[in-house]
Enzyme design. Structure first.
Site, PDB file in Angstrom:
ATOM      1  N   LYS A 135      -3.261   3.872   2.218  1.00  0.00           N
ATOM      2  CA  LYS A 135      -3.126   4.537   0.965  1.00  0.00           C
ATOM      3  C   LYS A 135      -3.230   3.718  -0.264  1.00  0.00           C
ATOM      4  O   LYS A 135      -4.128   4.211  -1.227  1.00  0.00           O
ATOM      5  CB  LYS A 135      -1.724   5.162   0.998  1.00  0.00           C
ATOM      6  CG  LYS A 135      -1.129   6.095   2.005  1.00  0.00           C
ATOM      7  CD  LYS A 135       0.177   6.569   1.938  1.00  0.00           C
ATOM      8  CE  LYS A 135       1.228   5.300   2.223  1.00  0.00           C
ATOM      9  NZ  LYS A 135       1.292   4.804   3.555  1.00  0.00           N
ATOM     10  N   ARG A 179       9.304  11.043  -0.276  1.00  0.00           N
ATOM     11  CA  ARG A 179       9.434  10.403   1.110  1.00  0.00           C
ATOM     12  C   ARG A 179      10.084  11.575   2.034  1.00  0.00           C
ATOM     13  O   ARG A 179      10.164  11.321   3.101  1.00  0.00           O
ATOM     14  CB  ARG A 179      10.018   9.039   1.245  1.00  0.00           C
ATOM     15  CG  ARG A 179       9.003   7.970   0.640  1.00  0.00           C
ATOM     16  CD  ARG A 179       9.909   6.629   0.857  1.00  0.00           C
ATOM     17  NE  ARG A 179       9.355   5.408   0.259  1.00  0.00           N
ATOM     18  CZ  ARG A 179       8.375   4.654   1.059  1.00  0.00           C
ATOM     19  NH1 ARG A 179       8.151   4.932   2.276  1.00  0.00           N
ATOM     20  NH2 ARG A 179       7.627   3.755   0.380  1.00  0.00           N
ATOM     21  N   ARG A 227      -4.070  -7.713   9.749  1.00  0.00           N
ATOM     22  CA  ARG A 227      -4.149  -7.375   8.174  1.00  0.00           C
ATOM     23  C   ARG A 227      -3.480  -8.548   7.485  1.00  0.00           C
ATOM     24  O   ARG A 227      -2.488  -9.275   7.819  1.00  0.00           O
ATOM     25  CB  ARG A 227      -3.327  -6.121   7.870  1.00  0.00           C
ATOM     26  CG  ARG A 227      -3.575  -5.844   6.428  1.00  0.00           C
ATOM     27  CD  ARG A 227      -2.857  -4.588   5.955  1.00  0.00           C
ATOM     28  NE  ARG A 227      -1.421  -4.501   6.178  1.00  0.00           N
ATOM     29  CZ  ARG A 227      -0.632  -3.830   5.976  1.00  0.00           C
ATOM     30  NH1 ARG A 227      -0.805  -2.388   5.074  1.00  0.00           N
ATOM     31  NH2 ARG A 227       0.850  -3.736   5.937  1.00  0.00           N
ATOM     32  N   ARG A 265       0.031 -12.807   4.837  1.00  0.00           N
ATOM     33  CA  ARG A 265       0.696 -11.684   5.822  1.00  0.00           C
ATOM     34  C   ARG A 265       2.010 -11.439   5.669  1.00  0.00           C
ATOM     35  O   ARG A 265       2.766 -12.261   5.402  1.00  0.00           O
ATOM     36  CB  ARG A 265       0.200 -12.455   7.179  1.00  0.00           C
ATOM     37  CG  ARG A 265      -1.126 -12.609   7.570  1.00  0.00           C
ATOM     38  CD  ARG A 265      -1.208 -12.773   8.996  1.00  0.00           C
ATOM     39  NE  ARG A 265      -2.670 -13.149   9.495  1.00  0.00           N
ATOM     40  CZ  ARG A 265      -3.540 -12.477   9.995  1.00  0.00           C
ATOM     41  NH1 ARG A 265      -3.398 -11.066   9.811  1.00  0.00           N
ATOM     42  NH2 ARG A 265      -4.713 -12.923  10.457  1.00  0.00           N
ATOM     43  N   ARG A 271       8.952   0.813  11.744  1.00  0.00           N
ATOM     44  CA  ARG A 271       8.640   1.643  10.599  1.00  0.00           C
ATOM     45  C   ARG A 271       7.932   2.969  10.871  1.00  0.00           C
ATOM     46  O   ARG A 271       8.212   3.875   9.944  1.00  0.00           O
ATOM     47  CB  ARG A 271       7.595   0.734   9.768  1.00  0.00           C
ATOM     48  CG  ARG A 271       8.505  -0.505   9.045  1.00  0.00           C
ATOM     49  CD  ARG A 271       7.645  -1.844   8.758  1.00  0.00           C
ATOM     50  NE  ARG A 271       6.480  -1.366   7.875  1.00  0.00           N
ATOM     51  CZ  ARG A 271       5.443  -2.197   7.773  1.00  0.00           C
ATOM     52  NH1 ARG A 271       5.387  -3.393   8.527  1.00  0.00           N
ATOM     53  NH2 ARG A 271       4.362  -1.674   6.720  1.00  0.00           N
TER      54      ARG A 271
END
Length: 217
Positions: free
Chosen positions: A13, A88, A127, A160, A172
């Site tokens: 996103k 959310r 990532r 990171r 999560r």
């Protein structure tokens, strides 16, 4: 246009929001960024945010809506606004809808970035980001340059996230599906939802989002 980007942690996103900011002159309203900015702003709302965060309490929906109202009133979104990280929950979606009506604004499109959980975990555990500008890198698909300098800003401050590991990610993801995924049905019922493949290449995702926005214009 005013749009919402929906998707689980790591769906991309933030990356796609930055593309929209650059290409369409939109303003990204990230809840985290707004709270950090408000805390040091010295405004009445900022003092309220600072007090809540200093106590270690959760920031209420009313406070977040108040921050969004301030942003809309600033009238800096020449190309529209991207809501990133809010809403959310269904209650937050209702509150945002009421605010937009009150401000004479419309919600033009909700982009759902669909992903496969296992593939997402593989992506996120590889990532890293530039600590200066937020540019995202991936060990497999977009490695850090050999000269160890960010291609966007030239910094060498790569980071990171401590919670970018499989156990934390799955926790999560579970929280996302419990709390936020009902918004998919909510906005589908309103006719606002457009879904794209969030695991395609960054350029392909951007193309799909552009197509969805054209359909909503």
């Amino acid at each position: 246009m005013n749009i919402i980007l929906l998707g689980p942690p790591g769906a991309g996103k933030g990356t796609q929001a930055r593309k929209l900011v650059d290409e369409r002159n939109m303003v990204q309203l990230s809840t985290g960024d707004m709270l950090r900015a408000a805390r040091t702003s010295g405004t009445e709302m900022g003092k309220m945010v600072a007090a809540v965060m200093d106590r270690g309490d959760l920031v209420t929906d009313d406070i977040v809506i108040g921050l969004i109202r301030e942003q809309l009133e600033s009238d800096q979104g020449g190309g529209g606004y991207i809501f990133d990280g809010f809403p959310r929950t269904l209650a937050q979606a209702d509150a945002l809808g009421r605010l937009l009506v009150d401000m004479g604004e419309n919600l033009d499109c909700v982009i759902e970035m669909q992903v496969d959980d296992d593939a997402l975990v593989d992506r996120i555990t590889a990532r890293s980001t530039c600590g200066d500008c937020g540019e995202v890198y991936n060990d497999n698909t977009k490695p850090i340059p050999a000269d160890e300098k960010c291609t966007n800003c030239g910094a060498s401050n790569f980071q990171r996230r401590a919670d970018d590991n499989e156990d934390s990610l799955r926790t999560r993801l579970m929280a996302y599906y419990k709390q936020t995924s009902p918004l998919v049905g909510y906005y589908y019922a309103k006719g606002d939802l457009r879904s794209v493949d969030g695991l395609a290449s960054m350029d392909d995702v951007a193309t799909s989002i552009a197509s969805a926005l054209r359909q909503s214009e």
